[in-house]
Design an enzyme around this catalytic site. Sequence first.
Site, PDB file in Angstrom:
ATOM      1  N   GLU A 113     -22.438  22.936  -8.868  1.00 35.50           N
ATOM      2  CA  GLU A 113     -23.759  23.555  -8.821  1.00 35.50           C
ATOM      3  C   GLU A 113     -24.581  23.264  -7.552  1.00 35.50           C
ATOM      4  OE1 GLU A 113     -24.395  21.592 -12.690  1.00 35.50           O
ATOM      5  OE2 GLU A 113     -25.587  23.357 -13.165  1.00 35.50           O
TER       6      GLU A 113
ATOM      7  N   ARG B  74     -34.410  19.725 -16.764  1.00 37.99           N
ATOM      8  CA  ARG B  74     -33.775  19.597 -15.447  1.00 37.99           C
ATOM      9  C   ARG B  74     -34.654  20.213 -14.353  1.00 37.99           C
ATOM     10  NH1 ARG B  74     -28.909  18.287 -12.799  1.00 37.99           N
ATOM     11  NH2 ARG B  74     -28.076  17.365 -14.690  1.00 37.99           N
TER      12      ARG B  74
HETATM   13  N1  MTE Z   1     -16.918  28.260  -9.869  1.00 38.42           N
HETATM   14  C1  MTE Z   1     -16.260  29.352 -10.318  1.00 38.42           C
HETATM   15  N2  MTE Z   1     -15.302  29.902  -9.548  1.00 38.42           N
HETATM   16  N3  MTE Z   1     -16.565  29.923 -11.524  1.00 38.42           N
HETATM   17  C2  MTE Z   1     -17.558  29.409 -12.337  1.00 38.42           C
HETATM   18  O1  MTE Z   1     -17.805  29.934 -13.419  1.00 38.42           O
HETATM   19  N4  MTE Z   1     -19.300  27.671 -12.617  1.00 38.42           N
HETATM   20  C3  MTE Z   1     -20.186  26.739 -11.925  1.00 38.42           C
HETATM   21  C4  MTE Z   1     -19.395  25.812 -10.999  1.00 38.42           C
HETATM   22  N5  MTE Z   1     -18.498  26.572 -10.181  1.00 38.42           N
HETATM   23  C5  MTE Z   1     -18.277  28.259 -11.875  1.00 38.42           C
HETATM   24  C6  MTE Z   1     -17.888  27.695 -10.631  1.00 38.42           C
HETATM   25  C7  MTE Z   1     -20.976  25.914 -12.836  1.00 38.42           C
HETATM   26  S1  MTE Z   1     -22.397  26.551 -13.498  1.00 38.42           S
HETATM   27  C8  MTE Z   1     -20.620  24.619 -13.144  1.00 38.42           C
HETATM   28  S2  MTE Z   1     -21.596  23.642 -14.129  1.00 38.42           S
HETATM   29  C9  MTE Z   1     -19.377  24.017 -12.607  1.00 38.42           C
HETATM   30  O2  MTE Z   1     -18.632  24.929 -11.817  1.00 38.42           O
HETATM   31  C10 MTE Z   1     -18.537  23.532 -13.781  1.00 38.42           C
HETATM   32  O3  MTE Z   1     -17.313  23.043 -13.396  1.00 38.42           O
HETATM   33  P1  MTE Z   1     -17.094  21.545 -12.832  1.00 38.42           P
HETATM   34  O4  MTE Z   1     -17.926  20.629 -13.630  1.00 38.42           O
HETATM   35  O5  MTE Z   1     -15.641  21.339 -13.032  1.00 38.42           O
HETATM   36  O6  MTE Z   1     -17.492  21.602 -11.398  1.00 38.42           O
HETATM   37  C1  QUE Z   2     -27.317  19.696 -17.510  1.00 39.75           C
HETATM   38  C2  QUE Z   2     -26.591  20.519 -18.285  1.00 39.75           C
HETATM   39  C3  QUE Z   2     -26.708  20.487 -19.696  1.00 39.75           C
HETATM   40  C4  QUE Z   2     -27.600  19.606 -20.287  1.00 39.75           C
HETATM   41  C5  QUE Z   2     -28.350  18.770 -19.482  1.00 39.75           C
HETATM   42  C6  QUE Z   2     -28.201  18.822 -18.112  1.00 39.75           C
HETATM   43  C7  QUE Z   2     -25.943  21.327 -20.557  1.00 39.75           C
HETATM   44  C8  QUE Z   2     -26.113  21.215 -21.962  1.00 39.75           C
HETATM   45  C9  QUE Z   2     -27.019  20.298 -22.481  1.00 39.75           C
HETATM   46  C10 QUE Z   2     -27.202  20.040 -23.887  1.00 39.75           C
HETATM   47  C11 QUE Z   2     -28.274  19.295 -24.322  1.00 39.75           C
HETATM   48  C12 QUE Z   2     -28.422  18.949 -25.648  1.00 39.75           C
HETATM   49  C13 QUE Z   2     -27.484  19.342 -26.579  1.00 39.75           C
HETATM   50  C14 QUE Z   2     -26.404  20.123 -26.173  1.00 39.75           C
HETATM   51  C15 QUE Z   2     -26.264  20.461 -24.831  1.00 39.75           C
HETATM   52  O1  QUE Z   2     -27.749  19.541 -21.634  1.00 39.75           O
HETATM   53  O2  QUE Z   2     -25.159  22.134 -20.066  1.00 39.75           O
HETATM   54  O3  QUE Z   2     -25.469  20.529 -27.058  1.00 39.75           O
HETATM   55  O4  QUE Z   2     -27.599  18.994 -27.894  1.00 39.75           O
HETATM   56  O5  QUE Z   2     -25.346  22.011 -22.736  1.00 39.75           O
HETATM   57  O6  QUE Z   2     -28.909  18.004 -17.303  1.00 39.75           O
HETATM   58  O7  QUE Z   2     -25.741  21.388 -17.706  1.00 39.75           O
HETATM   59 MO1  MOS Z   3     -23.157  24.991 -15.295  1.00 46.21          MO
HETATM   60  S1  MOS Z   3     -24.982  25.971 -15.445  1.00 46.21           S
HETATM   61  O1  MOS Z   3     -23.917  23.497 -15.872  1.00 46.21           O
HETATM   62  O2  MOS Z   3     -22.417  25.649 -16.661  1.00 46.21           O
END
Ligand code: MTE
Ligand code: QUE
Ligand code: MOS
Length: 767
Positions: free
Chosen positions: A719, A307
Amino acid sequence: MKKIVHESAKYHVTGEAVYIDDMLVNEQCLHGVLYTSPIAHGKIKSYDLSAAKALSGIHAILTYKDIPGHNQMGPIFHDEVVLAEDKVEFIGQAIFLIAAENEEIAEEAKRLIKIEFEELEPVLTIEKSMELGNLIQPPRKIETGNIEEAFKSAKNIIEDILYVGGQEHWYLETQTALCFPGEGQEIKVYSSTQNPSEIQAIVSEVLGISKMQVEVDMRRMGGGFGGKESEANHIAAWTAILAVNTKRPVKMRFFRDEDQKITGKRHRFLLKYKAAFDNDGIISAIDVEQSTDAGWATDLTMSILERAMMHAENSYYIPNMRIIGNAWRTNLPSNTAYRGFGGPQGMAGMETIIDRIARKLKIDAAEIRFRNFMGMEERNTTPYGQKVENNRLFMLWEQIRKTSDYQNRRKKVDEFNAKNEFVKRGLALTPIKFGISFTTSFLNQAGALVHVYNDGTVLVSHGGTEMGQGLNTKIKQVAALEFGIDYDKVRVNSTNTARVPNTSPTAASSGTDMNGMAVKNAVDILKSRISEFIAKKFNIENADSKSKIENIVFENDTVFDIQNTNRRISFKDAVSASYLGRVSLSSTGFYKTPGVHFDRAKGTGNPFFYFAFGMSVSEIELDVLTGRTKFLRADILHDVGESINPDIDKGQVEGAFIQGVGWVTTEEMKYDGKGNLLNHSPDTYKIPSIQDIPEIFNVNLLQNAPNPNTIRRSKAVGEPPFMLAFSTWLAIKDAISAVTNHEIEPEFRIPATNENILLAIEKIKRF
Ligand code: MTE
Ligand code: QUE
Ligand code: MOS
């Protein structure tokens, strides 16, 4: 639209919200504690557990030999032992598991354990690991055009290194698990995890049982931020092993300092870049090598690196680009997912390049950005070959330039700096483009289970997890809107592997996109069943004209015939009539994101369903003598499509932005020469607090920009706004650069801590 607050808001405030550590357990419940490695690298020579085991109140002290199944908990690559065997590879690595009547007894047992190591030299930096050639997996590459040719004919070239730091997740609820052994091989696991199905997989693997025996339940997390995507596996595996061994419920929870020392963090990166551009600042080529610190095990590193590589161009069109990705093994905790999942680290390199081009050509950096933006019709292909559609960059640019009064403020900042020697101001505008979908294509699927009870209320289960981001609130809204019923008639259940199987992690910001669609799919199935029954019922009751299934509409808590709106029945009556007519009122739902694929070997494909965009302008004031910064103003315009819940989305934008500001300014991990993390609590590790919020903070969601083909035309938000913090970071650089009237390029890195800023100022002053 009615204003809908977060479904847990009241419980959060009153303390009624049940986190795992709040669950009622009885005196049978034991406390699990880890005995961990005090050294970063070494061999275990001998140990003696007899004195510790003899302690009253101790129920088990286990080694890797006591693991019933595999000593393995790596999520993708199987290079992560549950308990150390003959060697230790980082400070904090689990060696023994202790189950005791209470935590005090467990702590005493720890003191009675005798163990001897043979210490080996630890690898604690990326540079050292590179020197030793310790790649953790084979390198990766994405390439487009011909960089060699482009560099040959380049008017200008810049070349340098950028250090990008890691970040501690600082979820408020530390890692926690609670396990109840059941009949035969059954086990119930309560885990604070973003990925219940993976907890199920890991627990079954370490116990040597099949997945059908393991039920994982997750009500809510007190924050995850990526830190509970794979990291939660560990504590669940340890707790499950202790529970099965003692035949008792066992709970494990980390103390803050323990959590901060042991668990993985955002990956730090070392970016080596070379860029070619003409005298107007138009970029013709970029060559970038991304090197990251994986830590001791692979974990999600390769997906994170992937990514990072796919965001190396951020929002710009780079016709010739080569991105090499390397992940290096070190003797530190295994780094893991963190909001943005490598995207922020990759984009940091691109934003640095733009900023340096601007300073070199003495053209405003925002202007250089605009000139290099991905185009609408042409110049719109990413280095991995995906065309960027529905580009919102120009919409955002037009609007934020006006609302932030960018041009005027640029002049004012320059005037201010000309008049002040010891206080400088900095201003920056930065864009983001973030790809939505898991780049691992098979993960782009979701499931749901919807029950309609015969009193007209609805219980929804889905594969996503609630971590504060408001997923369950949005899911509740989606179910209510699709059924045309009141929001309060729907409840979202805990996430449970026995209700919805084989789910993907709630990650990549795709929770609402995917689970929302899966819930809609289940609701659609239920509506068609009810419609069929109700159409028949209308026809029996009224012989005049025929009601057709397609004409049955669900709206305002009623079910009616759109052709003859007198044929109307309340939702509740429709449901109870359907029940009496023996119609099934429960359905699963499923969704898979269409058309996403990526060829890893070639480095090309369409990995993303769509892109999220945003733009921000930050202004800061710098005290040149102390390096202290004050955040004067931030303007944000972010694209969330047609928002399902604007208040929640605004909260996500603000929260992500400020978390990003923490990453680029005050948050820095400090290790000693032996691999000990020195700042493992909030008194020395500085996360943002109320004083770090900009004095003027204008956050807006882009209007009139529906996203095609997603749930209710919305867009993922979790994110992307994290990366809006680049404007804050580069505003600081702008102020430092003003110290020499922009004549000398300052040394700069992430994070721009007070200390790093002061060092940069001292250096350019001495020129
Ligand atoms: N917001 C809160 N309040 N707490 C969290 O842990 N995690 C973030 C984001 N916003 C998070 C958050 C991350 S890393 C992700 S990937 C997304 O929420 C996941 O939730 P969604 O896919 O429902 O947006
Ligand atoms: C974004 C993500 C994830 C990702 C790829 C993205 C992620 C994640 C994995 C992943 C990849 C291979 C696996 C697995 C998980 O890829 O969160 O179990 O076999 O877990 O672009 O957030
Ligand atoms: Mo968020 S880093 O994809 O849990």
